[in-house]
Design a protein around this motif. Structure first.
Motif, PDB file in Angstrom:
ATOM      1  N   THR A  57     -14.259  24.308  13.265  1.00 47.29           N
ATOM      2  CA  THR A  57     -15.409  25.144  12.930  1.00 47.29           C
ATOM      3  C   THR A  57     -16.409  25.005  14.063  1.00 47.29           C
ATOM      4  O   THR A  57     -16.869  23.906  14.310  1.00 47.29           O
ATOM      5  CB  THR A  57     -16.052  24.704  11.615  1.00 47.29           C
ATOM      6  N   PRO A  58     -16.721  26.061  14.759  1.00 52.64           N
ATOM      7  CA  PRO A  58     -16.159  27.409  14.613  1.00 52.64           C
ATOM      8  C   PRO A  58     -14.723  27.455  15.122  1.00 52.64           C
ATOM      9  O   PRO A  58     -14.274  26.541  15.812  1.00 52.64           O
ATOM     10  CB  PRO A  58     -17.074  28.258  15.493  1.00 52.64           C
ATOM     11  N   HIS A  59     -14.022  28.536  14.773  1.00 51.51           N
ATOM     12  CA  HIS A  59     -12.648  28.696  15.229  1.00 51.51           C
ATOM     13  C   HIS A  59     -12.611  28.723  16.748  1.00 51.51           C
ATOM     14  O   HIS A  59     -13.561  29.161  17.394  1.00 51.51           O
ATOM     15  CB  HIS A  59     -12.051  29.996  14.694  1.00 51.51           C
TER      16      HIS A  59
END
Length: 81
Positions: free
Chosen positions: A72-74
C-alpha cells in the motif's frame, strides 16, 4: 494503479494477470506503442533472432509490469528470471 491486463500483444507473457499502470497512460495507449515497437523489431535486420527472444518478453514486462497488490500503495512487482 492495478488493473487486469486486457491487451493482446503481450498476452503470452503477461497473461490475464493484474498489471501496474502509471496513471499518466492507459493500457490502450501503451498497447499501441508496444505494437509499433514490435513491428519495427520484426522488420529490422539489426535484431538477431537470439536477441529478439529476450527483447520481446522484456518489452512486455517493462511496459506492463505485474502488480504487487500486497503493498500500500500498489506498486510494480520486481520480476527476476
Amino acid at each position: 494503479m492495478c488493473q487486469p491486463y486486457r491487451g493482446k500483444i503481450c498476452s503470452q507473457f503477461v497473461g490475464n494477470h493484474t498489471i501496474y499502470l502509471n496513471s499518466r497512460f492507459n493500457q490502450d495507449i501503451i498497447e499501441k506503442y508496444v505494437e509499433d515497437v514490435f513491428k519495427v523489431v520484426e522488420k529490422s535486420g539489426d535484431v538477431s533472432f537470439q536477441c529478439n527472444r529476450f527483447a520481446i518478453p522484456y518489452l512486455c514486462h517493462s511496459s506492463f509490469p505485474l502488480c504487487d497488490e500486497s503493498s500500500t500503495p500498489h506498486k510494480p512487482k520486481m520480476v527476476i528470471n
